[in-house]
Design an enzyme around this catalytic site. Structure first.
Site, mmCIF file in Angstrom:
data_model
loop_
_atom_site.group_PDB
_atom_site.id
_atom_site.type_symbol
_atom_site.label_atom_id
_atom_site.label_comp_id
_atom_site.label_asym_id
_atom_site.label_seq_id
_atom_site.Cartn_x
_atom_site.Cartn_y
_atom_site.Cartn_z
ATOM 1 N N GLU A 499 24.402 -25.455 -9.868
ATOM 2 C CA GLU A 499 25.691 -25.631 -9.197
ATOM 3 C C GLU A 499 26.863 -25.337 -10.134
ATOM 4 O O GLU A 499 27.868 -26.050 -10.146
ATOM 5 C CB GLU A 499 25.816 -27.032 -8.583
ATOM 6 C CG GLU A 499 24.910 -27.237 -7.389
ATOM 7 C CD GLU A 499 25.194 -28.510 -6.623
ATOM 8 O OE1 GLU A 499 26.150 -29.214 -6.979
ATOM 9 O OE2 GLU A 499 24.467 -28.788 -5.666
ATOM 10 N N GLY A 500 26.725 -24.306 -10.927
ATOM 11 C CA GLY A 500 27.749 -23.935 -11.895
ATOM 12 C C GLY A 500 27.360 -24.442 -13.263
ATOM 13 O O GLY A 500 27.486 -25.636 -13.543
#
Length: 828
Positions: A499-500
């Site tokens: 997620e990043g």
């Protein structure tokens, strides 16, 4: 200098009411010049000439048409030339989501009453019941070690996840889902993560990015009516395929592509897309029955669009659709939850597969960014806070139960230091998790805040679990069913990566995206420049100038006065007043520092990732302090919880100072660096040092003592009833240790006072002394029973797992004779 300060009130007042700053500047200049004449600093004639020149110059600013043509238009032209080119995906990423409390912090004048007015979330009666009953039952059914040996959750657990409705928590009741709040979703993920990462991830992914979240916001009525009830009942297992081998962090550059064309579908020729894709790291891919697919769509024949490059598009694809290849599974650090690749070559799909239908082709990146803002607010902050709660509860208990040098290890200052970080980081992370989830329930799609929460909670979880491993030592490095922390330690990097990736998030997103989204004027200026809109640009640019002047003035005054006169709400806890005042000062200094950084470096700031990261640290830490203070107020200013709040806030404030120093020390323009350090940020020095050892001792003590504070800190951490479960055994051992300690002290006093001489004790274990004390009637039968029970529980929690070893197999590999095999067994 006094006249400079007299010029500030009209300027600040004009800005506060949203007026153009020119009249305020005009009045401030008149006050200044009049003051110089009054005190005799200048000759009267010189003052009059200066006044005339000043009025003439200011006249250009005060007459809008003159200002726009003579000043604003050339600036707009230069701005347009300097503005870096930006792709549509970059624009979508920047403009996706909403700005929430981080906007107040960025603007330099946080409205604390606004923060206090935000509702602190609470579960409904139905949600609390589900958390207490169904979620606890799922925890009970899940055994992390057994799942690790099978490399899958048991069939019983899979069936329960589906039948109890865990896969449909965010799906509205009208579609058969639970319709739970974002906060409830976060609570479930947090609790499951105190028990099993496999269960937590299996539940959180279908309720996060995909594809229910996308369907809810963008799906056609037909798509919603077909898929949402099936997802809610567990008849469909979803996944979302975004990451490709060639585009991980740079997800917008996915090479997976499709072409609009006609093809056969269910016996008819229809308009659709033909897509080739190669995805990996897709959670639940090996078991999914339907997956969301992100790809770039092209329309060379203009069958749908006037442009050839339509943009990123999202489709919903059944796992058994012709041409789809669900690959073999990955093992992310040997995690049990399902993860693997999905591929396809020239796969034809009708346009009905596109989420939202034909009208949503090319809108996929914005859809993903807005949905990610919600999911990223919940999934990783929840799961990593759960790991921290488990660590705080179990390691705190272990530090009280485990003795070395005749003392509980939790009483040694070296261990206290680790326990302090565990406790304070858990308190702060939980505050950030709850506040961020509440933003989603308030209707926000907090793209910047979600990135802050994801980055900092996962980083603090890494610190917390590492500290926990240091405290439990050998217990933590031997994997087995009794190791309550080893699997969490193995999988911590997963949260850092997904997620990043955290390095990317800190270096490019927190400030890079935050500066544009949260700043009250930058995005308006960019839009005006792109549209060549002089009217809007003039208003935004000069508003920006006034905003910058206001912030440097406020930061300077607050810095010189130690921020003691900053007005804060009267309804806050008195012990937190100075934090609010100092944070207001830091907010103003940060706003000015941000403007100076963007103004002097322009587009080059994007490439100065270290400076950008430190600026992002300041914004992030201010948000974390805000969440911590909000939690303290919302939970009723619990006096016993105050050490957790104070240490967390003090540590964050100290780190804010360090981040300021990191930016200033490396600022390319040394003149501005000197002004920033000595005038704006630290005019009378740095107010914060590291949190005191005394405060750290108070925090550590809270972790090793049963109390209401400890219960609040580790709330919803699953504790079973079977003492073969290590966390259950630790809780029982902690209570038994606390009960036994007065008896231990009684025996020590008896020996020291000459009432009892145990003599030489050989054998009988570490508690043989107490058997002697019983014989001497120094302790009673009841007291001895307490010691015996404590000893049994202590031995349960300090044991480590061992496993059978096939000596015959090893010997065969080494060509060892049977006689030597027997010899080895005897030695072993």
């Amino acid at each position: 200098m006094i006249w400079f300060f007299l010029s500030l009130p009209p300027l600040a007042g004009a800005l506060a009411y949203g007026r153009a700053p020119f009249f305020a500047w005009f009045v401030a200049g008149l006050v200044w010049l009049s003051g110089l004449a009054w005190v005799g600093a200048w000759p009267t004639g010189a003052v009059l000439l200066t006044l005339l020149a000043y009025v003439a110059i200011m006249g250009v600013f005060l007459v809008p048409s003159l200002r726009k043509s003579l000043i604003s238009e050339p600036i707009l032209s230069a701005f347009r030339k300097a503005l870096p080119s930006m792709s549509q995906t970059e624009k979508d990423a920047l403009e996706a989501g909403t700005v929430w409390w981080e906007g107040d912090l960025f603007a330099g004048a946080p409205n604390w009453q606004k923060l206090l007015a935000y509702p602190w979330p609470k579960l409904s009666e139905e949600e609390q019941q589900f958390l207490d009953v169904e979620t606890s039952e799922l925890c009970r059914l899940t055994h992390e070690w057994e799942s690790a040996q099978k490399q899958d959750l048991s069939q019983e657990v899979w069936d329960y996840i589906k039948s109890a409705g865990f896969l449909g928590m965010i799906i509205p009741k009208q579609y058969g889902g639970k319709g739970f709040s974002a906060f409830m979703h976060s609570q479930v993920v947090t609790k499951l993560s105190t028990r099993s990462s496999a269960a937590a991830v299996t539940v959180m992914v279908p309720n996060s990015l995909g594809p229910a979240e996308l369907l809810l916001h963008y799906g056609t009525p037909e798509q919603k009516n077909h898929y949402l009830p099936r997802l809610a009942k567990g008849q469909e297992i979803p996944a979302f395929a975004l990451t490709s081998p060639w585009a991980g962090s740079d997800a917008a550059s996915i090479p997976d592509a499709g072409v609009v064309c006609k093809g056969m579908w269910q016996g008819e020729e229809v308009l659709g897309v033909r897509v080739s894709f190669d995805k990996r790291y897709i959670t639940l891919a090996p078991v999914c029955t339907v997956f969301g697919l992100a790809f770039r769509l092209f329309d060379p024949d203009h069958l749908l669009s006037e442009t050839e490059d339509v943009g990123i598009t999202c489709a919903l694809v059944p796992w058994d659709h012709p041409g789809v290849d669900i690959g073999r599974r990955h093992f992310p650090l040997n995690a049990v939850w399902m993860n693997g690749p999905i591929r396809g070559q020239d796969v034809f799909m009708p346009l009905d597969f596109v989420i939202g239908g034909p009208k949503m082709v090319g809108q996929g990146w914005r859809m993903l960014m807005e949905s990610l803002a919600a999911g990223r607010s919940i999934s990783l902050p929840g799961s990593n806070t759960g790991m921290q709660k488990l660590t705080a509860r179990a390691v705190g208990a272990y530090a009280r139960v485990r003795y070395q040098f005749k003392t509980a290890i939790g009483r040694f200052e070296g261990v206290e230091e680790a326990l302090t970080r565990i406790g304070a980081n858990t308190y702060l992370s939980d505050a950030a998790r709850i506040m961020t989830a509440s933003a989603v329930d308030l209707g926000e799609k907090p793209s910047v805040v979600s990135a802050i929460a994801k980055y900092h909670v996962t980083e603090r979880a890494r610190q917390t679990v590492n500290d926990g491993m240091d405290v439990i030592g050998g217990k933590g490095i031997c994997l087995g069913p009794q190791n309550f922390l080893g699997r969490a330690y193995q999988q911590i990097p997963v949260g850092i990566t997904v997620e990043g990736a955290n390095i990317l998030t800190r270096s490019l997103i927190l400030f890079g995206q935050g500066a544009i989204r949260c700043h009250p004027y930058v995005l308006k200026e960019m839009h005006a420049a792109q549209d060549n809109d002089l009217e809007t640009f003039d208003k935004a640019f000069w508003g920006h100038i006034g905003y910058t002047v206001s912030n440097i003035s406020r930061a300077l005054v607050m810095g010189l006065t130690g921020s003691h006169f900053v007005k804060v709400p009267g309804n806050i806890a008195p012990e937190t007043k100075r934090y609010y005042q100092q944070l207001t000062r830091y907010s103003a200094a940060f706003a000015f520092l941000s403007d100076i950084s963007m103004g002097t470096m322009g587009g080059a700031l994007k490439r100065k990732e270290k400076l950008s990261a430190r600026l992002g640290d300041i914004l992030s830490l201010m948000y974390l302090v805000s969440a911590t203070l909000k939690r303290y107020e919302a939970e009723g200013r619990q006096a016993d919880d105050a050490p957790l709040m104070h240490w967390a806030v003090w540590d964050a404030m100290f780190k804010i100072q360090n981040a300021f120093e990191g930016v200033i020390a490396n600022f390319p323009n040394k003149f501005f660096a000197a002004v920033l350090r000595h005038v704006v940020v630290f005019p009378i020095g740095r107010p914060y040092v590291v949190p005191s050892d005394r405060l750290g001792h108070d925090v550590a003590t809270l972790l090793i003592n049963p109390s209401a504070t400890r219960d609040r800190l580790v709330s919803d951490c699953y504790v079973g009833t079977d003492l073969e479960d290590p966390v259950a055994a630790l809780e029982a051992a902690l209570l038994a240790t606390v009960e036994a300690e007065p008896i231990e002290q009684k025996v020590k006093r008896a020996i020291k006072g000459g009432q009892f001489a145990p003599g030489l004790i050989i054998g009988g274990g570490v508690d043989a002394l107490y058997a002697k004390a019983l014989e001497a009637r120094v302790i009673t039968d009841v007291e001895y029973a307490v010691i015996v029970r404590r000893g049994k529980l202590r031995d349960m929690v300090i044991r480590v797992d061992d496993f059978e070893y096939d000596f015959g197999l090893r010997a065969a590999l080494e060509d060892v004779s049977p006689a030597d095999q027997d010899s080895r067994r005897k030695v072993a």
